[in-house]
Scaffold this motif. Structure first.
Motif, mmCIF file in Angstrom:
data_model
loop_
_atom_site.group_PDB
_atom_site.id
_atom_site.type_symbol
_atom_site.label_atom_id
_atom_site.label_comp_id
_atom_site.label_asym_id
_atom_site.label_seq_id
_atom_site.Cartn_x
_atom_site.Cartn_y
_atom_site.Cartn_z
ATOM 1 N N SER A 49 0.775 -1.218 0.085
ATOM 2 C CA SER A 49 0.065 0.155 0.084
ATOM 3 C C SER A 49 0.814 1.157 0.130
ATOM 4 N N GLY A 50 2.156 1.212 0.282
ATOM 5 C CA GLY A 50 3.011 2.271 0.291
ATOM 6 C C GLY A 50 3.101 2.655 1.646
ATOM 7 N N LYS A 51 2.464 2.189 2.668
ATOM 8 C CA LYS A 51 2.769 2.655 4.003
ATOM 9 C C LYS A 51 3.944 1.914 4.658
ATOM 10 N N GLU A 52 4.397 2.627 5.460
ATOM 11 C CA GLU A 52 5.758 2.467 6.393
ATOM 12 C C GLU A 52 5.577 1.571 7.477
ATOM 13 N N THR A 53 5.721 0.257 7.636
ATOM 14 C CA THR A 53 5.587 -0.499 8.755
ATOM 15 C C THR A 53 6.988 -0.850 9.707
ATOM 16 N N ALA A 54 6.943 -0.971 11.002
ATOM 17 C CA ALA A 54 8.040 -1.018 11.675
ATOM 18 C C ALA A 54 7.955 -1.742 12.834
ATOM 19 N N TRP A 55 7.898 -3.021 12.866
ATOM 20 C CA TRP A 55 7.674 -4.000 13.927
ATOM 21 C C TRP A 55 8.951 -4.585 14.612
ATOM 22 N N ASP A 56 9.423 -4.053 15.958
ATOM 23 C CA ASP A 56 10.362 -4.552 16.775
ATOM 24 C C ASP A 56 10.121 -5.791 17.326
ATOM 25 N N MET A 57 10.526 -7.239 16.850
ATOM 26 C CA MET A 57 10.192 -8.290 17.443
ATOM 27 C C MET A 57 10.714 -8.668 18.809
ATOM 28 N N GLN A 58 11.628 -7.885 19.199
ATOM 29 C CA GLN A 58 12.243 -8.047 20.721
ATOM 30 C C GLN A 58 11.157 -7.291 21.348
ATOM 31 N N ARG A 59 10.897 -5.962 21.082
ATOM 32 C CA ARG A 59 9.547 -5.608 21.758
ATOM 33 C C ARG A 59 8.387 -6.148 21.627
ATOM 34 N N VAL A 60 8.041 -6.757 20.415
ATOM 35 C CA VAL A 60 6.969 -7.542 20.614
ATOM 36 C C VAL A 60 6.673 -8.537 21.625
ATOM 37 N N ASP A 61 7.986 -9.366 21.480
ATOM 38 C CA ASP A 61 7.959 -10.526 22.597
ATOM 39 C C ASP A 61 7.964 -9.875 24.138
ATOM 40 N N ASN A 62 8.623 -8.711 24.233
ATOM 41 C CA ASN A 62 8.456 -8.150 25.660
ATOM 42 C C ASN A 62 7.175 -7.890 25.986
ATOM 43 N N ILE A 63 6.130 -7.279 25.152
ATOM 44 C CA ILE A 63 4.903 -6.865 25.423
ATOM 45 C C ILE A 63 3.993 -8.282 25.673
ATOM 46 N N LEU A 64 4.117 -9.005 24.713
ATOM 47 C CA LEU A 64 3.199 -10.257 24.679
ATOM 48 C C LEU A 64 3.640 -11.040 25.950
ATOM 49 N N ASP A 65 4.994 -11.132 26.441
ATOM 50 C CA ASP A 65 5.272 -11.679 27.457
ATOM 51 C C ASP A 65 4.467 -11.104 28.854
ATOM 52 N N LEU A 66 4.666 -9.948 28.659
ATOM 53 C CA LEU A 66 3.902 -9.236 29.891
ATOM 54 C C LEU A 66 2.468 -9.464 30.024
ATOM 55 N N LEU A 67 1.563 -9.365 29.010
ATOM 56 C CA LEU A 67 0.366 -9.721 28.953
ATOM 57 C C LEU A 67 -0.061 -11.253 29.250
ATOM 58 N N ASN A 68 1.075 -12.142 28.807
ATOM 59 C CA ASN A 68 0.860 -13.593 29.142
ATOM 60 C C ASN A 68 1.194 -13.862 30.781
ATOM 61 N N GLU A 69 1.762 -12.769 31.268
ATOM 62 C CA GLU A 69 2.394 -12.821 32.755
ATOM 63 C C GLU A 69 1.369 -12.268 33.612
ATOM 64 N N TRP A 70 0.504 -11.363 32.901
ATOM 65 C CA TRP A 70 -0.544 -10.628 33.939
ATOM 66 C C TRP A 70 -1.974 -11.047 33.448
ATOM 67 N N PRO A 71 -2.619 -10.195 32.478
ATOM 68 C CA PRO A 71 -3.979 -10.283 32.321
ATOM 69 C C PRO A 71 -4.418 -11.765 31.720
ATOM 70 N N PHE A 72 -3.432 -12.262 30.786
ATOM 71 C CA PHE A 72 -3.619 -13.130 30.010
ATOM 72 C C PHE A 72 -3.020 -14.564 30.701
ATOM 73 N N SER A 73 -2.559 -14.305 31.869
ATOM 74 C CA SER A 73 -1.933 -15.451 32.691
ATOM 75 C C SER A 73 -2.683 -16.621 32.760
ATOM 76 N N LEU A 74 -2.178 -17.833 32.694
ATOM 77 C CA LEU A 74 -2.906 -19.059 32.718
ATOM 78 C C LEU A 74 -3.263 -19.558 34.221
ATOM 79 N N GLU A 75 -2.358 -18.897 34.949
ATOM 80 C CA GLU A 75 -2.774 -18.909 36.234
ATOM 81 C C GLU A 75 -3.136 -17.802 37.143
ATOM 82 N N ASP A 76 -4.231 -18.195 38.165
ATOM 83 C CA ASP A 76 -4.809 -17.097 38.751
ATOM 84 C C ASP A 76 -4.021 -16.522 39.771
ATOM 85 N N GLU A 77 -2.911 -17.136 40.525
ATOM 86 C CA GLU A 77 -1.929 -16.346 41.182
ATOM 87 C C GLU A 77 -0.862 -15.879 40.458
#
Length: 276
Positions: free
Chosen positions: A138-166
């Protein structure tokens, strides 16, 4: 911690309805956090204490516009911090929200819901910064930093999306009292309500961005895993609802075709009446 104690006066001023006082306090906080020397020396306990102060600054903040402004300012603090300090800072945020969530009264809940939304949005946006720009068709510029992606998704997985209640608590330490024992259902439900909205705003739902599609699928997989693992009926239902969002791939409904079978009353046909 001496530096943390010095920060508290301007943290308190963040709750001021006076724009000049609030702006000055924010500038002081930016200076404090942007210093590599200070940010590198912040311990987990220091960050938890700072977030406790920021939490109560928003708690004491009155009027809609100052509240909305403060939520945006707090969420954008990750753009002030050196890169290495962002993950510990956000981990402190989630721990603080989980610890304080059930103590928030009905009259104050709306501004904290907004704060969580703004932090999720800032985290998604942070994933794009720092990456090398790539041109899409489309001509748009995208820039996904995969290390940052891992960081944010890991935090979500650690807290609101955690499989553990504790939550993860280090026993026998001073910070134990500042880390929650459980992750509140209400906090989980709110993030499940908003994550698709914020993913769409940052461009994760764009079908022509291959990297964005892969990141989105990872988020979908996290929510799907939560739905399968949770013992909380409300979390299971809300997870399923978010996965059924029609904006997500596979859920998008095709355009409704016009009904071509509608009878044309002006077709010139004759009616011979009812048969005997």
């Amino acid at each position: 911690m001496a530096s943390q104690e010095r920060s508290m006066p301007f943290i308190k001023n963040l709750a001021s309805s006076d724009r000049k006082i609030r702006t000055s306090a924010l500038a002081s906080l930016h200076t404090f956090l942007s210093s590599r020397q200070i940010s590198s020396s912040l311990t987990t306990l220091d960050i938890l204490k700072l977030w406790k102060g920021l939490f109560f600054a928003l708690w004491m903040c009155d009027r809609a516009i100052p509240q909305q402004t403060l939520c945006a300012e707090l969420a954008n603090l990750i753009n002030v911090l050196p890169r290495h300090a962002v993950v510990p800072w956000l981990r402190g945020f989630w721990a603080t929200m989980a610890r304080e969530w059930t103590s928030i009264d009905v009259l104050r809940m709306e501004k904290f819901l907004l704060l969580v939304r703004r932090v999720v949005a800032s985290g998604f946006e942070w994933m794009k910064q720092g990456g090398e720009g790539k041109k899409k068709k489309s001509g748009k510029e995208t820039a996904w930093d995969m290390q940052r992606v891992d960081n944010i998704l890991d935090l979500l997985n650690e807290w609101p999306f955690s499989l553990e209640d504790e939550a993860r608590v280090e026993q026998g330490t001073e910070k134990e009292e500042l880390v929650p024992q459980t992750i509140p259902v209400g906090l989980r439900l709110h993030v499940l309500d908003i994550w698709v909205d914020e993913a769409e705003k940052v461009g994760l739902l764009e079908a022509d961005d291959v990297e964005a599609s892969k990141i989105l699928q990872r988020l979908i997989d996290q929510v799907d895993a939560l739905e399968q693992a949770t013992t909380r009926p409300a979390v299971r239902i809300r997870s399923k609802d978010s996965l059924g969002d029609e904006r997500l791939p596979g859920n998008r409904k095709p355009a409704v075709e016009e009904d071509q079978t509608t009878t044309d009353s002006g077709d010139g046909g004759d009616w011979d009446g009812f048969e005997d």
